[in-house]
Write an enzyme that holds these catalytic residues in place. Structure first.
Site, mmCIF file in Angstrom:
data_model
loop_
_atom_site.group_PDB
_atom_site.id
_atom_site.type_symbol
_atom_site.label_atom_id
_atom_site.label_comp_id
_atom_site.label_asym_id
_atom_site.label_seq_id
_atom_site.Cartn_x
_atom_site.Cartn_y
_atom_site.Cartn_z
ATOM 1 N N TYR A 1 0.911 -1.132 0.039
ATOM 2 C CA TYR A 1 0.116 0.132 -0.096
ATOM 3 C C TYR A 1 0.997 1.295 0.131
ATOM 4 O O TYR A 1 1.774 1.429 0.844
ATOM 5 C CB TYR A 1 -0.950 0.129 1.152
ATOM 6 C CG TYR A 1 -1.767 1.085 1.246
ATOM 7 C CD1 TYR A 1 -2.913 1.076 0.585
ATOM 8 C CD2 TYR A 1 -1.786 2.317 1.831
ATOM 9 C CE1 TYR A 1 -4.008 1.878 0.702
ATOM 10 C CE2 TYR A 1 -2.577 3.067 1.999
ATOM 11 C CZ TYR A 1 -3.856 3.261 1.332
ATOM 12 O OH TYR A 1 -4.760 4.158 1.519
ATOM 13 N N PHE B 1 -5.703 9.322 -2.664
ATOM 14 C CA PHE B 1 -4.540 8.904 -3.492
ATOM 15 C C PHE B 1 -4.223 7.556 -2.992
ATOM 16 O O PHE B 1 -3.781 7.525 -1.715
ATOM 17 C CB PHE B 1 -3.560 9.877 -3.200
ATOM 18 C CG PHE B 1 -2.202 9.347 -3.922
ATOM 19 C CD1 PHE B 1 -1.683 9.848 -5.025
ATOM 20 C CD2 PHE B 1 -1.540 8.545 -3.126
ATOM 21 C CE1 PHE B 1 -0.587 9.385 -5.587
ATOM 22 C CE2 PHE B 1 -0.227 7.925 -3.700
ATOM 23 C CZ PHE B 1 0.321 8.531 -5.039
ATOM 24 N N GLU B 2 -4.245 6.565 -3.619
ATOM 25 C CA GLU B 2 -3.406 5.245 -3.069
ATOM 26 C C GLU B 2 -3.103 4.632 -4.201
ATOM 27 O O GLU B 2 -3.770 4.422 -5.298
ATOM 28 C CB GLU B 2 -4.627 4.533 -1.946
ATOM 29 C CG GLU B 2 -5.794 4.280 -2.530
ATOM 30 C CD GLU B 2 -6.736 3.577 -1.712
ATOM 31 O OE1 GLU B 2 -6.443 3.513 -0.400
ATOM 32 O OE2 GLU B 2 -7.847 3.004 -2.076
ATOM 33 N N ILE B 3 -2.055 3.781 -4.218
ATOM 34 C CA ILE B 3 -1.536 2.966 -5.082
ATOM 35 C C ILE B 3 -1.307 1.725 -4.275
ATOM 36 O O ILE B 3 -0.400 1.716 -3.276
ATOM 37 C CB ILE B 3 0.051 3.236 -5.847
ATOM 38 C CG1 ILE B 3 -0.137 4.745 -6.555
ATOM 39 C CG2 ILE B 3 0.579 2.248 -6.461
ATOM 40 C CD1 ILE B 3 1.108 5.159 -7.087
#
Length: 437
Positions: A225, A299-301
């Protein structure tokens, strides 16, 4: 005489002390026992710092993007949930991410909507996205009230939250969105071919060039994450969420991770008084509190496999059964954050501190790396960057924001959630300063 002589207690106080005098030794021992218990309890939640930093930037300057046909790529997509009327805001986001990242890497962008797409939205995005655009309509069974919930009661709760001024609490669609992003999003048929996703929102800005592939780096470094901003949650939105997650943690007998400790504010009250606090909001069954810190999920990858796992989906199903997505306004950001803290070691979470990003009022703005801007690079040519000055401690690539101010919000939660990965402990003065800067 500098100081007056001490006088003996009088009245009721003297009477009380006289009566307690024969018990002074057992009372002293009891007090010492209580203080020891409180100390040991709080010591349990002390974060143990590693010998070296466990999470560092993947790169600290501009890189030459690998544009060769054999360049490594991951099964990944950029994902945006949007409405037809948000076409202008969505376009600003897409233009920004294309300029700063995707014009080199050409990942597809999957657009999600709970209604049929307007042809204007579709044509606008098709003309802008370099890696191909997909337009998916969320199935009705994935967006809306779950089958096990009383809809009349849920709508009453939503109306009540609106009247009480709970942030977005009076918007039925917002409750649906939070529930969707907390669980149903990850099992969508439209995303089955992907292992990674980068979540973006309408009307966000990216300030820095991202000249490496974050999906490849996340996989290479075994991260799960990635985030940019950490904030405290609005207390009124989710008073029962922490108790629900903590109860599930106890039932499943999950170990207490360092990241979970970073989420907890242990009580300084002795047992059994501490136990009595468990009925309050944001408390677990022992009476300890949640500090409300969470990763800002716009926002998250992240790894889709993690959120598709039985461990996460079972947690989501339990939370869904509790009804808190409607009885309260449980958000996907704290659900993700508490689940990550419960299920992952801290080094699996990555802070993208080199990415310049803004959503709503909040931003993150790294300073430009000294001597690392590759201003003569032909590959990094294209749209002109208004590159700001370089700074000694900069790690950004061609950032267009003012790097003299890294963020415009208090850093307490960022410091708190990254402490398990830091080799250096933040001092008392540092913690005090982080509440304001």
């Amino acid at each position: 005489m500098l100081f007056p002589p001490l006088t003996r207690p009088r009245g009721p106080l003297r009477t009380l002390l006289t009566r307690l005098h024969p018990y002074r030794i057992p009372l002293t021992l009891l007090l010492l026992a209580l203080l020891t218990e409180v100390y040991l309890h709080n010591s349990y939640y002390t974060i143990h710092h590693p010998a070296r930093d466990l999470d560092v930037p993947f790169y600290t300057s501009c890189q030459e993007p690998d544009l060769s046909p054999s360049a490594p790529r991951e099964a990944a997509a950029i994902v945006m949930l949007a409405r037809n009327h948000e076409v202008e805001k969505a376009l600003r986001t897409v233009i920004s991410i294309e300029k700063h990242f995707n014009r080199w890497f050409h990942y597809p962008i999957v657009f999600l909507n709970d209604e049929d797409w307007d042809p204007e939205f579709v044509s606008t995005m098709n003309e802008t996205v370099s890696g191909g655009a997909k337009f998916e309509v969320i199935p009705k069974e994935e967006w809306g009230f779950p089958a096990n919930i009383n809809q009349d009661r849920a709508r009453e709760a939503i109306n009540r939250q609106g009247q009480q001024g709970v942030l977005y609490g009076g918007l039925e669609s917002y409750h649906h969105m939070c529930r969707f992003y907390s669980g149903k999003f990850y099992t969508l048929k439209a995303l089955r071919e992907y292992k990674w996703y980068w979540r973006i929102e309408p009307d966000v800005e990216f300030y820095c060039a991202l000249t490496y592939d974050p999906f490849v780096e996340m996989a290479k470094h075994e991260k799960v994450y990635g985030f940019t901003v950490a904030l405290p949650k609005e207390p009124a939105t989710c008073p029962g969420l922490f108790r629900a997650v903590a109860d599930w943690k106890e039932e499943q007998d999950y170990r207490t991770t360092e990241l979970w400790k970073a989420m907890v504010s242990p009580s300084w009250l002795p047992w059994p008084i501490r136990k009595m606090m468990s009925g309050l909001g944001h408390r677990d069954g022992r009476g300890d509190g949640w500090n409300l810190c969470h990763y800002w999920s716009n926002f998250e990858i992240a790894s889709l496999d993690f959120f598709r796992s039985n461990a996460y989906q079972d947690l989501f199903e339990r939370l869904d059964e509790r009804g808190g997505f409607y009885e309260e306004r449980w958000g996907d950001a704290p659900v993700h954050s508490l689940a990550l803290a419960m299920l992952l070691d801290s080094h699996k979470v990555h802070h993208f501190e080199d990415i310049g990003y803004r959503h709503d009022w909040y931003f993150q703005c790294p300073a430009n790396a000294p001597g690392g801007q590759l201003l003569q690079s032909e590959v990094l040519g294209g749209p002109a960057f208004e590159v700001r000055e370089e700074r000694e401690d900069g790690i950004g690539c061609r950032c267009e924001c003012d790097g003299s101010r890294t963020r415009n919000h208090a850093s307490y939660c960022l410091n708190r959630l990254t402490q398990p990965n830091k080799s250096r402990r933040l001092g008392t003065l540092g913690w005090l300063r982080s509440w304001w800067a």
